[in-house]
Design a protein around this motif. Structure first.
Motif, PDB file in Angstrom:
ATOM      1  N   ILE A   1       4.945   5.529   8.991  1.00 36.31           N
ATOM      2  CA  ILE A   1       5.512   4.395   8.257  1.00 36.31           C
ATOM      3  C   ILE A   1       4.909   4.318   6.853  1.00 36.31           C
ATOM      4  O   ILE A   1       3.753   4.729   6.624  1.00 36.31           O
ATOM      5  CB  ILE A   1       5.273   3.073   9.021  1.00 36.31           C
ATOM      6  CG1 ILE A   1       6.213   1.977   8.521  1.00 36.31           C
ATOM      7  CG2 ILE A   1       3.826   2.637   8.953  1.00 36.31           C
ATOM      8  CD1 ILE A   1       6.351   0.817   9.463  1.00 36.31           C
ATOM      9  N   GLU A   2       5.718   3.810   5.960  1.00 37.39           N
ATOM     10  CA  GLU A   2       5.309   3.673   4.556  1.00 37.39           C
ATOM     11  C   GLU A   2       4.166   2.687   4.423  1.00 37.39           C
ATOM     12  O   GLU A   2       4.099   1.685   5.139  1.00 37.39           O
ATOM     13  CB  GLU A   2       6.529   3.175   3.775  1.00 37.39           C
ATOM     14  CG  GLU A   2       6.410   3.186   2.286  1.00 37.39           C
ATOM     15  CD  GLU A   2       7.733   2.804   1.635  1.00 37.39           C
ATOM     16  OE1 GLU A   2       7.952   3.207   0.486  1.00 37.39           O
ATOM     17  OE2 GLU A   2       8.545   2.117   2.276  1.00 37.39           O
ATOM     18  N   SER A   3       3.277   2.960   3.483  1.00 30.53           N
ATOM     19  CA  SER A   3       2.142   2.076   3.237  1.00 30.53           C
ATOM     20  C   SER A   3       2.614   0.712   2.743  1.00 30.53           C
ATOM     21  O   SER A   3       3.606   0.590   2.020  1.00 30.53           O
ATOM     22  CB  SER A   3       1.208   2.701   2.195  1.00 30.53           C
ATOM     23  OG  SER A   3       0.224   1.786   1.794  1.00 30.53           O
ATOM     24  N   LYS A   4       1.892  -0.333   3.121  1.00 34.73           N
ATOM     25  CA  LYS A   4       2.270  -1.685   2.721  1.00 34.73           C
ATOM     26  C   LYS A   4       2.011  -1.968   1.239  1.00 34.73           C
ATOM     27  O   LYS A   4       2.432  -3.002   0.727  1.00 34.73           O
ATOM     28  CB  LYS A   4       1.529  -2.706   3.591  1.00 34.73           C
ATOM     29  CG  LYS A   4       2.010  -2.710   5.042  1.00 34.73           C
ATOM     30  CD  LYS A   4       1.336  -3.777   5.874  1.00 34.73           C
ATOM     31  CE  LYS A   4       1.863  -3.772   7.298  1.00 34.73           C
ATOM     32  NZ  LYS A   4       1.217  -4.805   8.146  1.00 34.73           N
ATOM     33  N   ASP A   5       1.319  -1.058   0.566  1.00 30.10           N
ATOM     34  CA  ASP A   5       1.109  -1.237  -0.875  1.00 30.10           C
ATOM     35  C   ASP A   5       2.203  -0.551  -1.694  1.00 30.10           C
ATOM     36  O   ASP A   5       2.089  -0.363  -2.898  1.00 30.10           O
ATOM     37  CB  ASP A   5      -0.265  -0.737  -1.307  1.00 30.10           C
ATOM     38  CG  ASP A   5      -0.450   0.766  -1.035  1.00 30.10           C
ATOM     39  OD1 ASP A   5       0.512   1.414  -0.555  1.00 30.10           O
ATOM     40  OD2 ASP A   5      -1.556   1.264  -1.297  1.00 30.10           O
ATOM     41  N   SER A   6       3.289  -0.204  -1.031  1.00 32.23           N
ATOM     42  CA  SER A   6       4.433   0.439  -1.702  1.00 32.23           C
ATOM     43  C   SER A   6       5.007  -0.478  -2.780  1.00 32.23           C
ATOM     44  O   SER A   6       5.028  -1.701  -2.624  1.00 32.23           O
ATOM     45  CB  SER A   6       5.522   0.753  -0.666  1.00 32.23           C
ATOM     46  OG  SER A   6       6.746   1.050  -1.298  1.00 32.23           O
ATOM     47  N   PRO A   7       5.515   0.104  -3.876  1.00 29.89           N
ATOM     48  CA  PRO A   7       6.110  -0.697  -4.953  1.00 29.89           C
ATOM     49  C   PRO A   7       7.561  -1.087  -4.685  1.00 29.89           C
ATOM     50  O   PRO A   7       8.190  -1.721  -5.522  1.00 29.89           O
ATOM     51  CB  PRO A   7       6.035   0.245  -6.158  1.00 29.89           C
ATOM     52  CG  PRO A   7       6.185   1.602  -5.547  1.00 29.89           C
ATOM     53  CD  PRO A   7       5.452   1.531  -4.231  1.00 29.89           C
ATOM     54  N   PHE A   8       8.085  -0.746  -3.504  1.00 31.37           N
ATOM     55  CA  PHE A   8       9.512  -0.931  -3.250  1.00 31.37           C
ATOM     56  C   PHE A   8       9.840  -2.284  -2.609  1.00 31.37           C
ATOM     57  O   PHE A   8      10.508  -2.348  -1.566  1.00 31.37           O
ATOM     58  CB  PHE A   8      10.043   0.213  -2.383  1.00 31.37           C
ATOM     59  CG  PHE A   8       9.973   1.555  -3.063  1.00 31.37           C
ATOM     60  CD1 PHE A   8      10.976   1.954  -3.935  1.00 31.37           C
ATOM     61  CD2 PHE A   8       8.907   2.410  -2.852  1.00 31.37           C
ATOM     62  CE1 PHE A   8      10.919   3.190  -4.582  1.00 31.37           C
ATOM     63  CE2 PHE A   8       8.846   3.642  -3.481  1.00 31.37           C
ATOM     64  CZ  PHE A   8       9.851   4.029  -4.351  1.00 31.37           C
ATOM     65  N   ALA A   9       9.386  -3.354  -3.212  1.00 35.39           N
ATOM     66  CA  ALA A   9       9.698  -4.691  -2.696  1.00 35.39           C
ATOM     67  C   ALA A   9      11.162  -5.038  -2.980  1.00 35.39           C
ATOM     68  O   ALA A   9      11.708  -4.665  -4.014  1.00 35.39           O
ATOM     69  CB  ALA A   9       8.780  -5.723  -3.348  1.00 35.39           C
ATOM     70  N   ASN A  10      11.783  -5.753  -2.056  1.00 36.54           N
ATOM     71  CA  ASN A  10      13.185  -6.156  -2.221  1.00 36.54           C
ATOM     72  C   ASN A  10      13.293  -7.368  -3.131  1.00 36.54           C
ATOM     73  O   ASN A  10      12.460  -8.276  -3.082  1.00 36.54           O
ATOM     74  CB  ASN A  10      13.810  -6.455  -0.859  1.00 36.54           C
ATOM     75  CG  ASN A  10      14.216  -5.191  -0.117  1.00 36.54           C
ATOM     76  OD1 ASN A  10      15.185  -5.177   0.617  1.00 36.54           O
ATOM     77  ND2 ASN A  10      13.465  -4.108  -0.297  1.00 36.54           N
TER      78      ASN A  10
END
Length: 275
Positions: free
Chosen positions: A224-233
């Motif tokens: 799963i992708e890290s929660k610090d990903s820049p891809f917020a909705n």
């Protein structure tokens, strides 16, 4: 003399009345401008899960401020942006910033965003294996076919140690520099990915579509992708509408304590508030 005076007074009175009329007209124009700058019915496009569910929480919050929220459901990632750009919708809620920026560039749209609401970590799912270590040589993995989510999916696979990819924001399978298992990639529309799990060894799926398919990211994802990903909705709107009262009201409602509590309790960590 009296006749001349009478004519002068009549002219002055006429000019005065015309001036009053002009002031009234100007007031009417200003009133209309204010009305046009705000609206009481807000039309928003959204994908079903979790975006529509979150907007349902927003409805009563907006009603308290005198607004009515109308939600139009979409199952694709293209039409919601076209509809906002063309004025059919006031806003949409389904995408992250890199995807919006790429759509603006590709389609010549003039959209922007107001607030970041939540992050949906992208995950790797399978119905054929229980660990990515079990992937066989030449196995096929399905990934989203839109540029930003495909690049995002490849980064998830890279972090899981399956491949190595060139530096860059919009990478594709052609940019893979190391692929020891000779993995093959099937590029499909994001909404179709859950249905491919019977046909491929694994698929990298956006969380909203995973949830619709009854997949739990925190339990079912093999990576799963890290929660610090820049891809917020985000909430996307036309650039000229960003500061209008109804958009501000919608943005405030989407980032309210009520919405944050709902996200945390409803999705139990599979979706994370971004505010």
């Amino acid at each position: 003399m009296k006749k001349s005076l009478s004519l002068v007074l009549t002219a002055i009175l006429t000019i005065g009345l015309a001036g009053c009329g002009a002031k009234k007209d100007a007031s009417a124009v200003n009133a209309n401008a204010t009305t046009n700058n705000d609206k009481k019915v807000i039309k928003v496009g959204a994908t079903p899960v979790p975006h529509k569910e979150i907007l349902e929480v927003v409805k009563p919050l907006l009603e308290k401020k005198g607004y009515q929220l109308e939600i139009k459901e979409f199952t694709d990632y293209v039409q919601p942006n076209i509809s906002v750009n063309d004025g059919e919708l006031d806003a949409n809620f389904f995408q992250h910033v890199p995807y919006l920026e790429n759509m603006n560039k590709e389609k010549g749209l003039k959209l922007d965003y107001t607030v970041k609401v939540h992050l949906e970590p992208m995950g790797v799912y399978s119905k054929k294996i229980t660990s990515l270590n079990d992937l066989k040589d030449g196995a096929t993995i399905a990934v989203p076919n839109d540029p930003t989510n495909e690049a995002r999916a490849l980064r998830v696979l890279e972090k899981a140690g399956l491949i190595k990819v060139k530096d860059g924001d919009l990478v594709t399978p052609l940019d893979i520099t190391e692929n020891t298992k000779n993995l093959k990639f099937k590029e499909l529309e994001a909404a179709q990915l859950p249905r491919t799990l019977e046909d491929v060894e694994a698929a990298v799926i956006n969380t909203n579509y995973a949830l619709e398919a009854k997949l739990n990211p925190s339990k079912d994802a093999l990576a799963i992708e890290s929660k610090d990903s820049p891809f917020a909705n985000i909430l996307a709107v036309r650039k000229e509408d960003k500061d209008k009262p109804y958009i501000k009201a919608l943005s405030e409602a989407l980032t309210s304590p009520e919405v944050k509590k709902f996200i945390e309790e409803k999705y139990n960590g599979s979706i994370v508030p971004a505010f």
